[in-house]
Motif scaffolding. Structure first.
Motif, short mmCIF file in Angstrom:
data_model
loop_
_atom_site.label_atom_id
_atom_site.label_comp_id
_atom_site.label_asym_id
_atom_site.label_seq_id
_atom_site.Cartn_x
_atom_site.Cartn_y
_atom_site.Cartn_z
N PRO A 384 -89.52 3.36 0.87
CA PRO A 384 -88.84 2.10 0.61
C PRO A 384 -88.89 1.18 1.84
CG PRO A 384 -87.24 3.79 1.13
CD PRO A 384 -88.58 4.46 1.13
N PRO A 385 -88.67 -0.12 1.66
CA PRO A 385 -88.81 -1.06 2.78
C PRO A 385 -87.56 -1.18 3.63
CG PRO A 385 -88.33 -2.25 0.77
CD PRO A 385 -88.42 -0.80 0.37
N LEU A 386 -86.45 -0.62 3.15
CA LEU A 386 -85.17 -0.78 3.85
C LEU A 386 -84.51 0.57 4.09
CD1 LEU A 386 -83.75 -3.64 1.58
CD2 LEU A 386 -84.74 -3.96 3.85
N ARG A 387 -83.68 0.60 5.12
CA ARG A 387 -82.79 1.73 5.34
C ARG A 387 -81.43 1.14 5.72
NH1 ARG A 387 -84.76 6.41 9.20
NH2 ARG A 387 -86.07 6.77 7.35
N LEU A 388 -80.45 1.44 4.89
CA LEU A 388 -79.13 0.83 5.06
C LEU A 388 -78.19 1.81 5.75
CD1 LEU A 388 -78.75 -0.88 1.56
CD2 LEU A 388 -79.83 -1.76 3.64
N GLY A 389 -77.55 1.31 6.81
CA GLY A 389 -76.58 2.10 7.54
C GLY A 389 -75.17 1.65 7.21
N ILE A 390 -74.47 1.13 8.21
CA ILE A 390 -73.08 0.68 8.01
C ILE A 390 -73.11 -0.79 7.60
CG2 ILE A 390 -70.81 0.45 9.08
CD1 ILE A 390 -71.62 2.61 11.06
N VAL A 391 -73.00 -1.01 6.29
CA VAL A 391 -72.98 -2.38 5.75
C VAL A 391 -71.86 -2.44 4.70
CG1 VAL A 391 -75.34 -3.11 6.22
CG2 VAL A 391 -74.90 -1.62 4.27
N PRO A 392 -70.61 -2.36 5.12
CA PRO A 392 -69.50 -2.21 4.18
C PRO A 392 -69.28 -3.38 3.25
CG PRO A 392 -68.69 -2.66 6.39
CD PRO A 392 -70.16 -2.41 6.52
N ARG A 393 -69.74 -4.59 3.62
CA ARG A 393 -69.50 -5.77 2.79
C ARG A 393 -70.72 -6.18 1.96
NH1 ARG A 393 -65.94 -10.01 6.49
NH2 ARG A 393 -64.36 -8.51 7.21
N LEU A 394 -71.76 -5.41 2.00
CA LEU A 394 -72.97 -5.77 1.26
C LEU A 394 -72.70 -5.71 -0.25
CD1 LEU A 394 -75.98 -6.49 1.49
CD2 LEU A 394 -76.48 -4.05 1.37
N HIS A 395 -72.84 -6.86 -0.91
CA HIS A 395 -72.54 -6.92 -2.34
C HIS A 395 -73.66 -7.52 -3.17
CE1 HIS A 395 -71.86 -11.31 -2.35
NE2 HIS A 395 -71.41 -11.12 -1.13
N ASN A 396 -74.67 -8.08 -2.53
CA ASN A 396 -75.75 -8.77 -3.25
C ASN A 396 -77.09 -8.37 -2.64
OD1 ASN A 396 -77.66 -10.66 -4.19
ND2 ASN A 396 -76.14 -12.27 -4.41
N ILE A 397 -77.95 -7.71 -3.42
CA ILE A 397 -79.26 -7.29 -2.94
C ILE A 397 -80.34 -7.83 -3.87
CG2 ILE A 397 -80.79 -5.33 -2.51
CD1 ILE A 397 -78.49 -3.70 -1.64
N CYS A 398 -81.34 -8.49 -3.28
CA CYS A 398 -82.48 -9.00 -4.03
C CYS A 398 -83.75 -8.36 -3.48
CB CYS A 398 -82.58 -10.52 -3.89
SG CYS A 398 -81.12 -11.42 -4.42
N ILE A 399 -84.49 -7.65 -4.34
CA ILE A 399 -85.71 -6.97 -3.92
C ILE A 399 -86.84 -7.41 -4.84
CG2 ILE A 399 -86.74 -4.76 -3.30
CD1 ILE A 399 -83.98 -3.54 -3.47
N SER A 400 -87.94 -7.84 -4.25
CA SER A 400 -89.07 -8.33 -5.05
C SER A 400 -90.37 -7.94 -4.37
CB SER A 400 -88.99 -9.85 -5.19
OG SER A 400 -90.11 -10.37 -5.86
#
Length: 611
Positions: A384-400
């Motif tokens: 995958p292109p991303l690796r998510l760590g501590i992102v507690p407020r992440l609510h909107n993800i757009c992947i294309s």
């Protein structure tokens, strides 16, 4: 606009009716021909079609008429510049700005720099004309019987109206009367866009000429003591103008007169080489180091075609302590495809990050506590292109992404395992291989627990849709489910390295699964097809609270329409969108047959709605 001989005035046979300068300016701004019973003010000349050219513009040699329409603009983003050699053309608009053909208002001034000088001269010298128009101070307003009603409004309302317009139009409006003359100096929202300094018929004006005029306009517009709520600057990444603009903006920002500062920097060449992108990256970082006052206050930053040193981007985020939005388009590092961009910024204010067509091997968000929106569009390395760590407020993800041959499908749990507050998920497969792998919904229950809206776009039309049911089962709070099917014989997004399309099969849905919160199912690219009908009925069976189904036609494609066999293609005839009343009624009856609940089914074809 072209210049013509003074004899053109006599050729129009003007009568005795005298026009004031302001009235003549209105004719000029709208490119209206003066009627034979009007006598225009002295000092200007006429074009051959009878349009008056003001004195400050007649010395210029603009070719052709002024025809570019303008629109209201609340925010903007440019996504592309077209340019030949070392000369410039206009970037096309993208972020939040209506296309210029949608709403037509006043035509653009051929040279915004000249218009700015003209208005400032009138304001500085309290220029007056012998007319009956409004002549009132800002606080007390006295009107003549023939005055327009809009000018009776208080200054704060008039300023709000001007701030909804492109800056050149706002300055044009200031010429309509003395009542409006001082308003541009009171604007608290300024978008100073380099495209406004590029006359529509001078597409090959040298970038140095444009940036010289632009720099002078920035200096003029930021002079004075007004407080600026939102300043947006869009300009070319060229020396020596970067430092000039940076120092001007930095001085104003350091004095506390700017609340929100947005910078968009453009390349000025088409398809820059690797060496040119390295040069652009060096120019930007020099700008960053020489003008710290500007970057201490920048809140939104949009960059393109820059090649950085390995630690430039993390340093940029750490230093810009007010930065809320960062967008990187076609950017990379000198290390190349092996470089992993790691963002560890626990004190950052960053709330939105866009990584678009960049060459990083991966983006690791180690610790970005305030990040709320993440866009990842087109990557070239394995998934995958991303690796998510501590992102507690992440609510909107757009992947294309248009998947490449070196990329294999991955599971969403692998990508999103650390998120807990996701409410919007957007995935675009660009008509090609589906690059996510369906999985047991239990693996995503903690990730999708708060999910409200899911967009699954551009699924190639041969692909089975039953696999999407795992998204419904994994998201118990889902309200709206949007699907887009793509049927493009032209293969618009395919390249030689595109991955092979593989049908996605999944039949692991729980036998007793029922969804109680789904309210809307929307399918764009719907057509009269048994497979689609079965899928919709399957969703209706599982989503017991479904209230609305919206079925939309696919947008037209010029490439597909131009293909020689387009009319005789059996697949396209089979995939026809229903437009006849009988067809719509039949489809509606087939969908609701056997269901006791009332579901509103609407058909959208072009700009028409059928229900």
């Amino acid at each position: 606009m072209e210049n013509f001989r003074e004899e053109g005035m006599a050729a129009n046979k003007f009568g005795p009716r005298n026009l004031t300068v302001d009235e003549a300016w209105v004719l000029y701004q709208n490119q209206h021909v003066a009627s034979p019973d009007m006598r225009l003010p002295t000092g200007g000349i006429l074009s051959d079609n009878g349009v008056w050219i003001p004195p400050l513009l007649k010395t210029r040699t603009h070719g052709g008429g002024v025809k570019s329409p303008l629109t209201a603009r609340t925010c903007y983003r440019r996504n592309e510049l077209h340019r030949s050699g070392m000369t410039t053309t206009k970037p096309s608009s993208m972020r939040g700005k209506k296309h210029r053909s949608e709403v037509t208002q006043l035509p653009i001034i051929p040279d915004f720099g000249a218009e700015l000088c003209r208005v400032e001269f009138m304001m500085d010298n309290n220029h007056e004309e012998d007319d009956d128009r409004i002549d009132a101070p800002h606080d007390g307003i006295e009107l003549h019987i023939d005055d327009d009603r809009i000018s009776t409004l208080p200054d704060d309302i008039l300023i709000h109206i001007l701030e909804c317009l492109d800056l050149p139009v706002a300055f044009q409006a200031s010429a309509l009367s003395r009542r409006w003359r001082y308003l541009p100096r009171l604007l608290s929202r300024l978008l100073i866009d380099v495209t406004d300094f590029m006359p529509p018929h001078h597409l090959n004006r040298p970038v140095d000429h444009i940036m010289t005029t632009y720099s002078d306009a920035v200096r003029r517009l930021l002079s004075g003591n007004r407080y600026i709520k939102h300043l947006q600057l869009s300009f070319y990444l060229t020396d020596p103008y970067l430092c000039t603009i940076g120092h001007i903006v930095g001085d104003v920002a350091e004095s506390g007169k700017i609340n929100c500062l947005e910078l968009t920097l453009w390349k000025h060449v088409v398809d820059p080489s690797f060496e040119q992108c390295i040069l652009f990256g060096q120019r930007f970082m020099n700008f960053f180091h020489v003008c710290p006052g500007t970057f201490r206050h920048v809140t939104r930053l949009f960059l393109q075609n820059l090649i950085f040193e390995d630690f430039d981007v993390p340093n940029l985020i750490d230093t810009c302590n007010k930065l809320c939005v960062l967008s990187l388009t076609s950017c990379d590092t000198v290390t190349g495809e092996e470089y992993v961009l790691k963002i560890d910024a626990p004190r950052s204010e960053l709330v939105a990050l866009e990584i678009i067509t960049c060459g990083f091997a991966r983006v690791d968000l180690v610790h970005v506590p305030k990040l709320g929106r993440l866009v990842c569009d087109t990557w070239y390395e394995p998934n995958p292109p991303l690796r998510l760590g501590i992102v507690p407020r992440l609510h909107n993800i757009c992947i294309s992404c248009n998947a490449l041959s070196n990329q294999t499908p991955f599971t969403l749990s692998e990508l999103l395992s650390s998120t807990r507050n996701l409410t919007i998920l957007y995935m675009n497969f660009c008509d090609q291989m589906v690059w996510i792998e369906p999985e047991d919904p239990k693996h995503l229950s903690h990730v999708f627990n708060n999910l409200r809206d899911v967009y699954v776009y551009n699924i190639f039309f041969e692909c089975d849709l039953n696999w999407t049911m795992f998204l419904l089962e994994a998201a118990p709070s889902l309200k709206n489910f949007y699907l887009m099917l793509s049927r493009h014989p032209c293969e618009r997004s395919r390249c030689k390295d595109t991955a092979k399309k593989v049908n996605v099969l999944w039949d692991q849905a729980s036998s007793g699964f029922k969804h109680h919160h789904l309210s809307l199912l929307e399918i764009k690219g719907f057509a009269m097809d048994d497979r689609l009908m079965k899928y919709i009925r399957h969703v209706m069976e599982r989503a017991v609270g479904l209230k609305r189904i919206r079925l939309l036609d696919q947008d037209t494609c010029e490439k597909c329409d131009s293909m020689d066999n387009i009319q005789s293609s059996p697949s396209l005839i089979r995939w026809r969108f229903p437009t006849e009343e009988g067809e719509k009624n039949l489809i509606s009856q087939q969908l609701v047959d056997g269901f006791s609940s009332s579901i509103d089914i609407g058909f959208f074809y072009g700009t028409f709605y059928y229900s």
